[in-house]
Design an enzyme around this catalytic site. Structure first.
Site, PDB file in Angstrom:
ATOM      1  N   ASP A  34       0.810  -1.218   0.000  1.00 31.24           N
ATOM      2  CA  ASP A  34       0.000   0.000   0.000  1.00 31.24           C
ATOM      3  C   ASP A  34       0.844   1.270   0.000  1.00 31.24           C
ATOM      4  O   ASP A  34       0.331   2.354  -0.251  1.00 31.24           O
ATOM      5  CB  ASP A  34      -0.939   0.014   1.212  1.00 31.24           C
ATOM      6  CG  ASP A  34      -1.955  -1.113   1.157  1.00 31.24           C
ATOM      7  OD1 ASP A  34      -2.695  -1.180   0.166  1.00 31.24           O
ATOM      8  OD2 ASP A  34      -1.996  -1.926   2.094  1.00 31.24           O
ATOM      9  N   SER A  65      -0.635  -2.143  -4.875  1.00 35.42           N
ATOM     10  CA  SER A  65      -1.498  -3.288  -4.591  1.00 35.42           C
ATOM     11  C   SER A  65      -1.729  -4.105  -5.861  1.00 35.42           C
ATOM     12  O   SER A  65      -1.796  -3.566  -6.967  1.00 35.42           O
ATOM     13  CB  SER A  65      -2.845  -2.816  -4.044  1.00 35.42           C
ATOM     14  OG  SER A  65      -2.683  -2.149  -2.813  1.00 35.42           O
ATOM     15  N   ASN A 138      -1.528  -5.162   5.423  1.00 36.33           N
ATOM     16  CA  ASN A 138      -2.220  -4.778   4.213  1.00 36.33           C
ATOM     17  C   ASN A 138      -3.566  -4.160   4.561  1.00 36.33           C
ATOM     18  O   ASN A 138      -4.215  -4.551   5.529  1.00 36.33           O
ATOM     19  CB  ASN A 138      -2.449  -6.004   3.326  1.00 36.33           C
ATOM     20  CG  ASN A 138      -3.057  -5.642   1.991  1.00 36.33           C
ATOM     21  OD1 ASN A 138      -2.402  -5.045   1.152  1.00 36.33           O
ATOM     22  ND2 ASN A 138      -4.319  -6.004   1.791  1.00 36.33           N
ATOM     23  N   SER A 170      -2.645  -8.983   7.025  1.00 36.01           N
ATOM     24  CA  SER A 170      -3.685  -8.150   6.414  1.00 36.01           C
ATOM     25  C   SER A 170      -4.804  -7.894   7.410  1.00 36.01           C
ATOM     26  O   SER A 170      -5.098  -8.743   8.248  1.00 36.01           O
ATOM     27  CB  SER A 170      -4.250  -8.838   5.164  1.00 36.01           C
ATOM     28  OG  SER A 170      -3.232  -9.162   4.241  1.00 36.01           O
TER      29      SER A 170
END
Length: 310
Positions: A34, A65, A138, A170
Site C-alpha cells: 500500500d 497493490s 495490508n 492483512s
C-alpha cells in the site's frame, strides 16, 4: 530530499510490556504493497520500535497493490510519492529526512523487500540480514486465491525464498490514509491500525518466545499468511482469538492434527465466522500453496499457547 514528518502515537506501555521482554534486539524489515506513508505502515513501525525491536521500513513509494510477485527496476519518480511525501524527480530509493530507517523504493513490493533485505539491512545493521520480514499490515484482507495477486503476500514469499522467516499480515478494516492522520484517535483507520499493530505484537511475542533465531523462527521456505477481521465487533485487541488455518479448503488434505482433526479450517470461513478470529495459515513459498503437515506442526508447536479451537 523533502519528506513529510509527523509524530505517531505509540500504543500503550501496558500493551507492549510483554513485547519488550520478548523482542530483545530482533531485527525486522517491514514492507507492504500500500505504500511507505500509510497510517497502517507507520503505526506498525512505531509499535514494533516501542516494543524493543530493531526495525527498518522498506516499502513502495506509491500504492502497488495487486502486483503479486512481479519485479521491476526502480526508477526516478515521475510523480510525487504517495501523500506528497517526496516530490517528482526524487531518486528511485530514498528515506525519511528525520529517520533513515524509514525508506521507500519506487518499484513493486518484492523490489522493496529485496532492497530492505540485501541493501538496507546490511548497511544499517553492520552487515547483518534481518531476523524476520513482516509484510503488512495490508489494507484489506488477503484470503485464498486472492493471495496469488497480493503484493503483500508476494513480498513475504520473496523473503522466505531468500531464507528469511516472514509473514504476510492483512486487516479487513481501515482505508489508505496518510500517516499524518494517525494521531486522530477518532478515525476508524487509526483505531484499526492501533488494534492490528497490537495483535501483531502478540503474534510475535508468542512466535519468538518459543523460537531461537539461530535454530530458525519458522521452517525454511515457509511463511505465514495472517488475516485480521473487521474491528466492528472486536473493538480492542483483547477481543480477538487466533485460529490455525489453511489457505484453501480441501477436504482431501491431511493437515497437522489440531482441535481433534487432521483437517484445518480454511482461512476464508474462519475470517467470516463473526467470532473475532485472526487466522494463521502456513504456506510454502515455492508453490504459494498450503505447507505440508510437518511444517504446520512446527508452527503449531510454537504458537499452541496462542491458539483457540474455532
Amino acid at each position: 530530499m523533502w519528506c513529510q514528518v509527523a509524530l505517531l502515537a505509540a500504543v500503550s506501555s501496558l500493551a507492549l510490556s510483554g513485547s519488550v521482554q520478548a523482542a530483545g534486539k530482533t531485527k525486522i524489515v517491514v514492507g507492504d504493497d500500500d505504500g511507505w506513508a500509510t497510517a497502517q505502515m507507520r503505526t506498525q513501525y512505531n509499535a514494533l520500535k516501542s516494543a524493543g525491536y530493531d526495525v527498518i521500513v522498506s516499502a513502495p513509494a506509491l500504492n502497488q497493490s495487486g502486483k503479486g510477485s512481479q519485479t521491476t527496476t526502480p526508477t526516478v519518480l515521475d510523480q510525487p510519492c504517495e501523500f506528497d511525501t517526496c516530490p517528482t524527480g526524487s531518486p528511485a530509493v530514498g528515506s525519511d529526512s528525520s529517520d533513515d530507517h524509514i525508506n521507500y523504493v519506487n518499484g513493486f513490493p518484492v523490489d522493496a523487500i529485496k532492497y530492505g533485505i540485501n541493501t538496507l539491512a546490511p548497511k544499517l545493521w553492520s552487515g547483518s540480514k534481518p531476523d524476520f520480514v513482516l509484510s503488512g499490515p495490508n489494507i484489506g484482507s488477503n484470503l485464498g486465491v486472492v493471495t496469488l495477486f497480493s503484493g503483500t503476500f508476494g513480498a513475504a514469499t520473496e523473503a522466505a525464498l531468500e531464507g528469511i522467516p516472514s509473514a504476510a499480515i492483512s486487516g479487513a478494516s481501515g482505508a489508505e490514509v496518510s500517516f499524518t492522520t494517525a494521531s486522530n484517535k477518532t478515525l476508524a483507520s487509526t483505531q484499526s491500525a492501533d488494534i492490528y499493530s497490537q495483535l501483531t505484537l502478540t503474534l510475535f511475542d508468542s512466535l519468538l518466545s518459543s523460537s531461537s533465531i539461530a535454530d530458525g523462527i519458522l521452517p525454511k521456505g515457509v511463511s505465514l499468511n495472517v488475516n485480521y477481521p473487521k474491528i466492528d465487533d472486536c473493538p480492542s485487541a483483547d477481543k480477538f482469538k487466533w485460529a490455525l488455518t489453511r489457505l484453501y479448503w480441501n477436504p482431501l488434505s491431511t493437515d497437522v492434527e489440531h482441535c481433534n482433526s487432521t483437517h484445518l479450517p480454511d482461512e476464508t470461513s474462519i475470517h467470516f465466522s463473526g467470532d473475532c478470529f485472526a487466522s494463521i495459515s502456513v504456506f510454502n513459498a515455492s508453490t504459494k500453496r498450503d505447507a505440508d503437515a510437518d511444517a504446520q506442526g512446527v508452527v503449531l508447536k510454537k504458537l499452541n499457547s496462542l491458539l483457540t479451537c474455532p
